[in-house]
Design a protein around this motif. Structure first.
Motif, short mmCIF file in Angstrom:
data_model
loop_
_atom_site.label_atom_id
_atom_site.label_comp_id
_atom_site.label_asym_id
_atom_site.label_seq_id
_atom_site.Cartn_x
_atom_site.Cartn_y
_atom_site.Cartn_z
N ALA A 137 56.13 39.89 37.82
CA ALA A 137 55.94 38.52 38.30
C ALA A 137 54.51 38.26 38.76
N GLY A 138 53.80 39.31 39.20
CA GLY A 138 52.44 39.15 39.70
C GLY A 138 51.37 39.48 38.69
N HIS A 139 51.74 39.67 37.44
CA HIS A 139 50.79 40.22 36.47
C HIS A 139 49.72 39.22 36.02
N TRP A 140 49.90 37.94 36.32
CA TRP A 140 48.86 36.97 35.98
C TRP A 140 47.80 36.85 37.07
N VAL A 141 48.01 37.51 38.19
CA VAL A 141 47.00 37.56 39.26
C VAL A 141 46.12 38.77 38.99
N ASN A 142 44.84 38.53 38.78
CA ASN A 142 43.94 39.61 38.38
C ASN A 142 42.53 39.32 38.87
N GLY A 143 41.85 40.36 39.33
CA GLY A 143 40.48 40.21 39.80
C GLY A 143 40.35 39.35 41.04
N GLN A 144 41.31 39.47 41.97
CA GLN A 144 41.35 38.61 43.15
C GLN A 144 41.33 39.43 44.44
N VAL A 145 40.83 38.80 45.50
CA VAL A 145 40.94 39.33 46.86
C VAL A 145 41.95 38.45 47.58
N LEU A 146 43.09 39.02 47.95
CA LEU A 146 44.14 38.27 48.63
C LEU A 146 44.05 38.57 50.12
N ARG A 147 43.64 37.57 50.91
CA ARG A 147 43.47 37.74 52.35
C ARG A 147 44.80 37.43 53.03
#
Length: 252
Positions: free
Chosen positions: A236-246
């Protein structure tokens, strides 16, 4: 090193979690196991807690082993990943949660502590990530840990924040270097979180001040952060890429 409690199957998804014996890493271990992943619990020295993490996984019907390895030692980490592949058939998720956090004003921090911090937080991330990108199967995920203090600039955190800024930089570059591999690379940057590491580094007054800062008016919990990691590790999270999640409850 412990042994898995049941035979493995070829289609098992497997996670390697460094710093998996305590704190956020420990909660990530059990959370990923609840999603059906076999887990390799990487730990630096606390075998009792690492074996306890394995038992927690087994208690919910999951599979786990504990492997001792220094994250900054490339030979030890290669051996850990070898063990993961030999035991469970491959590696699909890597969560690098191991870190040091000595706190002091910049003018007062012992340089030996600075060197130890850099070895674990920067070199350790580089070493773990090298193994991760060489081993992760298509559809996999790498999750590094930074800290919201990189942006919040709390006093006494200069060395720690600098090391985590380095983690963010190398992670975002690595996400782009992984083009064509079908592997995501992200950073989770927790805010103040109620772990033994955090509570031991701050007095009660400071803890109360930090807990009051988010609009949600509490400290984060290891469960809060583990849920974010589990999402990034899942399809489900595989489209989130190259991100910093604060993940910090809204502190700005």
């Amino acid at each position: 090193m412990s042994t898995p409690n049941t035979p493995d199957t070829p289609n098992t998804r497997t996670a390697v979690v460094t710093g998996g014996s305590r704190g956020i890493g420990r909660r990530v271990v059990t959370r990923l196991a609840a999603d059906g992943l076999a887990v390799v619990v990487g730990y630096a020295g606390n075998q009792v807690e690492a074996e306890a993490a394995v038992k927690e996984v087994e208690a919910i019907g999951g599979r786990a082993i504990a492997v001792r390895a220094d994250v900054a030692d490339e030979h030890a980490m290669a051996a850990l990943f070898d063990t993961a592949e030999q035991t469970f058939g491959g590696v699909d998720v890597v969560v690098h949660a191991a870190a040091r956090m000595p706190l002091a004003p910049l003018a007062e921090l012992d340089l030996a502590d600075l060197d130890d911090l850099h070895r674990t937080n920067i070199r350790g991330t580089f070493v773990v990530d090298q193994q991760a990108v060489r081993r992760l199967r298509p559809g996999g995920a790498l999750v590094n840990f930074s800290s919201s203090v990189v942006g919040l600039a709390f006093p006494n955190y200069s060395a720690y924040a600098a090391s985590k800024g380095a983690v963010e930089a190398m992670t975002l570059v690595l996400a782009r270097e992984m083009r064509g591999r079908d592997v995501t690379v992200n950073v989770v940057a927790p805010g103040p979180t109620a772990t033994d590491l955090f509570l031991g580094a701050n007095d009660e007054q400071r803890v109360a001040q930090l807990a009051a800062q988010p609009p949600l008016q509490r400290l984060g919990t290891p469960d809060d952060i583990a849920e974010v990691v589990a999402f990034l590790a899942s399809p489900a999270g595989h489209w989130v890429n190259g991100q910093v999640l604060r993940a910090n409850g809204g502190i700005i």
